[in-house]
Design an enzyme around this catalytic site. Structure first.
Site, mmCIF file in Angstrom:
data_model
loop_
_atom_site.group_PDB
_atom_site.id
_atom_site.type_symbol
_atom_site.label_atom_id
_atom_site.label_comp_id
_atom_site.label_asym_id
_atom_site.label_seq_id
_atom_site.Cartn_x
_atom_site.Cartn_y
_atom_site.Cartn_z
ATOM 1 N NE ARG A 74 -6.899 4.102 5.884
ATOM 2 C CZ ARG A 74 -5.970 4.695 6.633
ATOM 3 N NH1 ARG A 74 -6.112 4.769 7.941
ATOM 4 N NH2 ARG A 74 -4.898 5.222 6.086
ATOM 5 C CG ASP A 98 3.408 1.151 9.735
ATOM 6 O OD1 ASP A 98 3.585 1.402 8.535
ATOM 7 O OD2 ASP A 98 3.097 2.025 10.574
ATOM 8 N NE ARG A 126 0.080 9.864 10.387
ATOM 9 C CZ ARG A 126 -0.358 8.869 9.607
ATOM 10 N NH1 ARG A 126 -1.535 8.356 9.807
ATOM 11 N NH2 ARG A 126 0.392 8.440 8.611
ATOM 12 C CB CYS A 158 -5.280 9.844 12.245
ATOM 13 S SG CYS A 158 -3.594 9.301 12.351
ATOM 14 C CE LYS A 170 -1.738 1.373 4.104
ATOM 15 N NZ LYS A 170 -1.398 2.760 4.500
ATOM 16 C CG ASN A 171 2.290 2.531 3.561
ATOM 17 O OD1 ASN A 171 1.115 2.800 3.282
ATOM 18 N ND2 ASN A 171 2.682 2.276 4.783
HETATM 19 C C1 EPZ Z 1 4.131 6.754 6.486
HETATM 20 O O1 EPZ Z 1 3.322 7.739 7.085
HETATM 21 C C2 EPZ Z 1 3.255 5.527 6.374
HETATM 22 N N1 EPZ Z 1 2.102 5.821 5.522
HETATM 23 C C3 EPZ Z 1 2.794 5.091 7.762
HETATM 24 O O2 EPZ Z 1 2.045 3.888 7.600
HETATM 25 C C4 EPZ Z 1 4.017 4.801 8.628
HETATM 26 O O3 EPZ Z 1 3.596 4.472 9.923
HETATM 27 C C5 EPZ Z 1 4.917 6.032 8.668
HETATM 28 O O4 EPZ Z 1 5.269 6.434 7.320
HETATM 29 C C6 EPZ Z 1 6.200 5.785 9.445
HETATM 30 O O5 EPZ Z 1 6.893 4.711 8.859
HETATM 31 C C7 EPZ Z 1 2.268 5.838 4.172
HETATM 32 O O6 EPZ Z 1 3.351 5.641 3.651
HETATM 33 C C8 EPZ Z 1 1.042 6.109 3.355
HETATM 34 P P1 EPZ Z 1 6.082 10.135 8.656
HETATM 35 P P2 EPZ Z 1 3.842 9.289 7.131
HETATM 36 O O7 EPZ Z 1 5.939 11.405 7.900
HETATM 37 O O8 EPZ Z 1 4.583 9.618 5.895
HETATM 38 C C9 EPZ Z 1 6.059 13.414 12.094
HETATM 39 C C10 EPZ Z 1 0.243 2.431 7.870
HETATM 40 O O9 EPZ Z 1 -0.190 1.841 8.875
HETATM 41 N N2 EPZ Z 1 5.971 14.408 11.012
HETATM 42 O O10 EPZ Z 1 7.312 9.327 8.486
HETATM 43 O O11 EPZ Z 1 2.677 10.128 7.510
HETATM 44 C C11 EPZ Z 1 4.765 12.644 12.243
HETATM 45 O O12 EPZ Z 1 3.870 13.356 13.082
HETATM 46 C C12 EPZ Z 1 0.668 3.887 7.986
HETATM 47 O O13 EPZ Z 1 0.384 1.912 6.732
HETATM 48 C C13 EPZ Z 1 6.096 15.749 11.328
HETATM 49 O O14 EPZ Z 1 6.265 16.130 12.488
HETATM 50 O O15 EPZ Z 1 4.836 9.203 8.365
HETATM 51 C C14 EPZ Z 1 5.205 11.346 12.867
HETATM 52 O O16 EPZ Z 1 5.283 11.501 14.265
HETATM 53 C C15 EPZ Z 1 0.410 4.454 9.372
HETATM 54 N N3 EPZ Z 1 6.019 16.672 10.319
HETATM 55 C C16 EPZ Z 1 6.618 11.138 12.299
HETATM 56 O O17 EPZ Z 1 7.002 12.404 11.737
HETATM 57 C C17 EPZ Z 1 5.825 16.287 9.005
HETATM 58 O O18 EPZ Z 1 5.774 17.177 8.123
HETATM 59 C C18 EPZ Z 1 6.714 10.093 11.189
HETATM 60 O O19 EPZ Z 1 5.822 10.483 10.191
HETATM 61 C C19 EPZ Z 1 5.702 14.925 8.721
HETATM 62 C C20 EPZ Z 1 5.782 13.994 9.729
#
Ligand code: EPZ
Length: 418
Positions: free
Chosen positions: A397, A305, A121, A116, A22-23
């Site tokens: 999802r 995850d 996020r 969420c 998915k990701n």
């Molecule tokens: C991706 O989410 C994945 N989703 C998530 O999978 C996964 O848990 C996550 O990466 C971490 O590996 C997809 O790829 C669609 P991040 P993403 O930006 O990109 C903070 C699943 O179950 N952050 O790496 O949203 C954020 O709050 C999902 O398949 C900021 O502060 O994750 C979080 O605490 C859940 N500012 C941390 O970084 C930003 O601009 C990691 O988020 C962006 C993120």
């Protein structure tokens, strides 16, 4: 409201094929809008999130159809860069359409995706990266308008290795003028898949999978066909399901190198894992052993995850395990539900202390997010009696008919359409 009803106590056996990631599919589908043409993607799972992304592409003027594991996208007719608010609300990760739309149209309108169940996020790293490439951003309420006369390469340092921000910036930089160096980039396999897809379109990117990605701007791209990598989180989920039911299964069409940290932890818990090319054989004749400390961190470390799924395994292990969640601040929502099934878990800030119990008991529980829902299904497989998991749209999802895959392995699980 659909539910999954599970009769626990059956050991899993047999083999299943793991569907596409998915990701990886989501950012690659977003990238298709960067230049008009027809794209064919293979190994794409049928998931609610994929369907939402196709709805967004259609709302932007594209045509997109999924037939089984194949998706065909026609993006020549794309005419809008305004992502409908109601669709953004259904899937946060639509935020990484910003880079592609900015690159194609010079403007994009999105809405703050909001937090969420697993945490705040934020998207500040996305916005700051796009600004560094020359975008002007105005926020009015929850509406974000982003414009750029011309995107120019830049040196960008991410405060933390955000997966989505890395992807967004990569895509925005592909046709920018000059070179972009992205430091402290995320290193997930899905980032490498995106780099491979973009380079197949004619981009010039190196470094995905490391913490520094270099993108040399190119004048144009061409549409292409591509096959998505396997879903390492779905694979990890099934490794745990086999282990907790004391079963023995084979997972086919996986990439074991994407699961190194998970395999390491499961072996420490006493699970037997044999790697055989793109097949992983997993068996666990006895109760798992406690693992004194697991810390979730960006790839290649143990993935957030799979935190909730492994926590379920450890809730039945001999001894005390400690899990520390360092990626999301709210990713222990499954603990209350597991406790209702008899688990002995105490949460203190971002650490969970899991003391193994002799057994879990079936109960009616509620999925709060995608991976927590999968964890509750795993708990139901091992529990004594019947477990009913509600709010299973969360699970749909990210898992393509989880009950079909588990039934194929001998589980007693049915989807009730109430
Ligand atoms: C991706 O989410 C994945 N989703 C998530 O999978 C996964 O848990 C996550 O990466 C971490 O590996 C997809 O790829 C669609 P991040 P993403 O930006 O990109 C903070 C699943 O179950 N952050 O790496 O949203 C954020 O709050 C999902 O398949 C900021 O502060 O994750 C979080 O605490 C859940 N500012 C941390 O970084 C930003 O601009 C990691 O988020 C962006 C993120």
């Amino acid at each position: 409201m659909e539910k999954l009803v599970i009769e626990g106590g059956r050991s899993l056996s047999g083999a299943i094929q793991i569907h596409g990631a998915k990701n990886a599919a989501l950012p690659i589908l977003a990238a298709c809008i960067m230049t008009g043409g027809t794209y064919t993607l293979g190994n794409v799972p049928s998931l609610l999130d994929i369907d939402v992304m196709l709805q967004i592409l259609r709302a932007l003027g594209c045509r997109a159809e999924q037939q089984g594991e194949f998706i065909t996208v026609h993006t020549r007719t794309a005419h809008s860069s305004h992502i409908p608010e109601e669709l953004m609300g259904q899937m946060r990760s639509s935020i990484f359409l910003m880079g592609p739309l900015l690159s194609r149209f010079g403007s994009v309108t999105v809405y703050q995706p909001g937090g969420c169940a697993i945490g705040d996020r934020k998207i500040d790293l996305h916005l700051r990266g796009l600004q560094a490439l020359g975008a002007n951003i105005t926020e009015t309420g929850n509406k974000i308008v982003c414009t750029a006369e011309r995107l120019r390469g830049a040196e960008i340092m991410l405060d933390l290795p955000s997966v989505g921000a890395t992807e967004n910036i990569m895509m925005a930089a592909v046709m920018a003028e000059g070179v972009t160096s992205l430091y402290n980039a995320a290193r997930e396999p899905e980032i490498q898949d995106l780099q491979n897809f973009l380079n197949t379109m004619g981009a010039d990117i190196i470094g995905a999978g490391t913490d520094t990605i270099t993108i040399k701007g190119v004048p144009s791209l061409i549409p292409c066909s591509y096959r998505i990598i396997p879903d390492r989180i779905v694979a990890g989920t099934f490794l745990v399901a086999a282990a907790i039911t004391k079963g023995s299964i084979s997972l086919e069409r996986v990439n074991p190198s994407h699961l190194t940290a998970v395999i390491h932890i499961l072996r420490r818990a006493g699970v037997q894992i044999i790697i055989d090319g793109d097949i992983i054989h997993v068996s666990n004749p006895a109760r798992a052993k406690a693992v004194e400390r697991i810390v979730t961190s960006p790839h290649p470390a143990f993935p957030t995850d799979l935190q909730s799924q492994v926590m379920v395994l450890l809730s039945l292990a001999d001894g005390l395990s400690i899990m520390k969640e360092t990626v999301f601040e709210g990713r222990f929502k499954h603990v209350d539900e597991l406790s209702r099934m008899g688990a002995d878990i105490r949460v203190d800030l971002n650490s969970a202390f899991i003391r193994g119990v002799p057994r879990l008991y079936g109960a009616t529980v509620e999925a709060t997010d995608l991976r927590a829902g999968a964890a509750l299904v795993i708990a139901g497989l091992a529990a004594h009696g019947t477990t009913t998991v509600e709010q299973i749209h969360h699970i749909d999802r990210g898992y393509d008919r989880i009950e079909k895959m588990l039934t194929q392995l001998g589980a007693s699980i049915v989807r009730q359409y109430a």
